[in-house]
Design a protein around this motif. Sequence first.
Motif, mmCIF file in Angstrom:
data_model
loop_
_atom_site.group_PDB
_atom_site.id
_atom_site.type_symbol
_atom_site.label_atom_id
_atom_site.label_comp_id
_atom_site.label_asym_id
_atom_site.label_seq_id
_atom_site.Cartn_x
_atom_site.Cartn_y
_atom_site.Cartn_z
ATOM 1 N N UNK A 108 21.176 93.153 50.232
ATOM 2 C CA UNK A 108 22.347 93.111 49.688
ATOM 3 C C UNK A 108 22.053 92.525 48.251
ATOM 4 N N UNK A 109 21.887 91.440 47.776
ATOM 5 C CA UNK A 109 20.986 90.827 46.439
ATOM 6 C C UNK A 109 19.929 91.473 45.782
ATOM 7 N N UNK A 110 19.436 92.088 46.203
ATOM 8 C CA UNK A 110 18.138 93.189 45.612
ATOM 9 C C UNK A 110 18.673 94.340 44.962
ATOM 10 N N UNK A 111 19.280 94.736 46.125
ATOM 11 C CA UNK A 111 20.699 96.565 45.548
ATOM 12 C C UNK A 111 21.254 95.984 44.310
ATOM 13 N N UNK A 112 21.807 94.894 44.816
ATOM 14 C CA UNK A 112 22.942 94.858 43.050
ATOM 15 C C UNK A 112 22.445 94.218 42.173
ATOM 16 N N UNK A 113 21.249 93.693 42.658
ATOM 17 C CA UNK A 113 20.684 93.909 40.942
ATOM 18 C C UNK A 113 19.697 94.509 40.232
ATOM 19 N N UNK A 114 19.312 95.441 41.392
ATOM 20 C CA UNK A 114 19.315 96.495 40.995
ATOM 21 C C UNK A 114 20.010 97.269 40.274
ATOM 22 N N UNK A 115 21.252 97.230 40.682
ATOM 23 C CA UNK A 115 22.578 97.888 39.299
ATOM 24 C C UNK A 115 22.621 97.436 38.410
ATOM 25 N N UNK A 116 22.336 96.164 38.371
ATOM 26 C CA UNK A 116 22.330 95.747 37.143
ATOM 27 C C UNK A 116 21.284 95.968 36.023
ATOM 28 N N UNK B 223 20.763 101.461 32.918
ATOM 29 C CA UNK B 223 20.732 101.901 31.802
ATOM 30 C C UNK B 223 22.224 102.314 31.338
ATOM 31 N N UNK B 224 23.429 101.848 30.636
ATOM 32 C CA UNK B 224 24.826 102.775 30.590
ATOM 33 C C UNK B 224 25.775 103.017 32.260
ATOM 34 N N UNK B 225 25.097 102.545 32.654
ATOM 35 C CA UNK B 225 25.820 102.631 34.397
ATOM 36 C C UNK B 225 27.206 102.899 34.128
ATOM 37 N N UNK B 226 27.916 103.935 34.220
ATOM 38 C CA UNK B 226 29.716 104.171 33.829
ATOM 39 C C UNK B 226 30.670 103.665 35.335
ATOM 40 N N UNK B 227 29.864 104.639 36.606
ATOM 41 C CA UNK B 227 30.866 104.464 38.142
ATOM 42 C C UNK B 227 29.898 104.083 39.044
ATOM 43 N N UNK B 228 30.219 103.517 40.182
ATOM 44 C CA UNK B 228 29.792 102.934 41.283
ATOM 45 C C UNK B 228 30.032 102.686 42.158
ATOM 46 N N UNK B 229 30.019 103.756 43.353
ATOM 47 C CA UNK B 229 31.252 103.848 44.414
ATOM 48 C C UNK B 229 29.968 102.865 45.808
ATOM 49 N N UNK B 230 30.781 101.880 46.900
ATOM 50 C CA UNK B 230 29.781 101.435 48.052
ATOM 51 C C UNK B 230 30.702 101.927 49.009
ATOM 52 N N UNK C 224 29.226 93.232 37.589
ATOM 53 C CA UNK C 224 30.155 93.851 36.772
ATOM 54 C C UNK C 224 30.009 93.094 35.288
ATOM 55 N N UNK C 225 29.214 91.940 35.100
ATOM 56 C CA UNK C 225 29.041 90.996 33.870
ATOM 57 C C UNK C 225 28.233 91.203 33.484
ATOM 58 N N UNK C 226 27.348 92.197 34.285
ATOM 59 C CA UNK C 226 25.782 92.201 33.591
ATOM 60 C C UNK C 226 26.082 93.445 32.929
ATOM 61 N N UNK C 227 27.211 94.285 33.464
ATOM 62 C CA UNK C 227 26.745 96.148 32.907
ATOM 63 C C UNK C 227 28.109 96.105 32.696
ATOM 64 N N UNK C 228 28.094 96.196 30.569
ATOM 65 C CA UNK C 228 29.810 96.428 30.046
ATOM 66 C C UNK C 228 29.960 97.600 30.242
ATOM 67 N N UNK C 229 29.349 98.601 30.196
ATOM 68 C CA UNK C 229 29.638 99.985 30.130
ATOM 69 C C UNK C 229 30.448 100.725 31.814
ATOM 70 N N UNK C 230 30.596 99.605 32.413
ATOM 71 C CA UNK C 230 30.906 100.105 33.909
ATOM 72 C C UNK C 230 32.663 99.972 33.852
ATOM 73 N N UNK C 231 33.074 101.119 34.195
ATOM 74 C CA UNK C 231 34.451 101.683 34.369
ATOM 75 C C UNK C 231 35.169 101.361 35.051
ATOM 76 N N UNK D 219 37.223 89.546 34.622
ATOM 77 C CA UNK D 219 36.187 89.955 34.670
ATOM 78 C C UNK D 219 36.140 91.589 35.351
ATOM 79 N N UNK D 220 37.107 91.429 36.436
ATOM 80 C CA UNK D 220 37.032 92.375 37.256
ATOM 81 C C UNK D 220 38.391 94.054 36.800
ATOM 82 N N UNK D 221 39.255 93.410 36.635
ATOM 83 C CA UNK D 221 40.723 93.791 36.279
ATOM 84 C C UNK D 221 40.536 95.438 35.303
ATOM 85 N N UNK D 222 40.814 96.441 35.779
ATOM 86 C CA UNK D 222 41.281 97.661 35.396
ATOM 87 C C UNK D 222 39.303 98.021 35.921
#
Length: 320
Positions: A187-195, A198-205, A222-229, A257-260
Amino acid sequence: MLSVQDPESHGAQRGLKDFTLRLSLDAQIATIDWRRFFHYCVADNLETDDHVGALMSCLSSMPGLEEVRTSVGHLDEHWTTGFLQLFLTSPHLKRISCSLKMADSKYSQELCVENYKGMLRLTLKNFNRVPLFLEGKSKCRIHLSLTCAILLVPLSPELQHLDWTPFFSRCLALEGFTDCPDTDECVEALLSFLSRVPDLRGVRLDLFPLTSTWASGVVTLVQSQPTLSTLRLYCGEQGHGTLSEEGLHILQQSQHLLRGILSLTGLRCRVSADQCLNHTEQKHDDERVELTFSGDSVEERDIHIAHYDEDDALQLCSLQ
């Protein structure tokens, strides 16, 4: 449109079962080396990564290739990475879909890569119909799984240079028990990759269940991806999984951090994640909720079967 099928499925275990190509009408079809293409389509030696790579090279040389649909005997990270790189390096290619074709209907996988309004939309589904809870000597062990991952990223040359193998290998292999250290590491490795995308906008799991490891990783993502909306979590198949109090507590501590950004759907569990819930006795209509992090609070809404949109479980509707 061209279709190739292997009705007897006598090829290699991980080989092609069928193949459909769509090319533009003005494509220089006569210049394509079709003998080479058919050789790889019907070959029994698609066991090696070199042969998979050679097939991808053959497809990338086809002018006017717009869509690829295929099924394979074993969908692993080599097929998924190969198809994604083919998509990223083929300017006219609009969509690739690849599914696992097996007689056993209890297990299925599917990869879909497409151009959605100038963005890469990547969908990976991994369904394995195993029991969610397995009896142990002293208590029930909770089986953890990831059945669907969807990413939305602007198309850019940077994506070609990203090593996607860890992402696919973790998604396809992420099954275990919540009390297993190897599962937490996956789990940690998967989320680490997503972080690092570049320029990640959306994720669904679509996952089961929401553990403290998942929750901590989501906050870090969320902390590592400022473009994630948009970040949507469906905890279990069609939102029938468990939202543990430990996981929710971690998310609520970081709601500023997670609002919106974050919304999650699942069964609200009022006990410890280590306790075994009798899944058959739960009143799903009363306990399935959707939590949305907005403003300074977390909005909780009950979801009943009559109002649940099953199609939304298969699409990232919030990113359209």
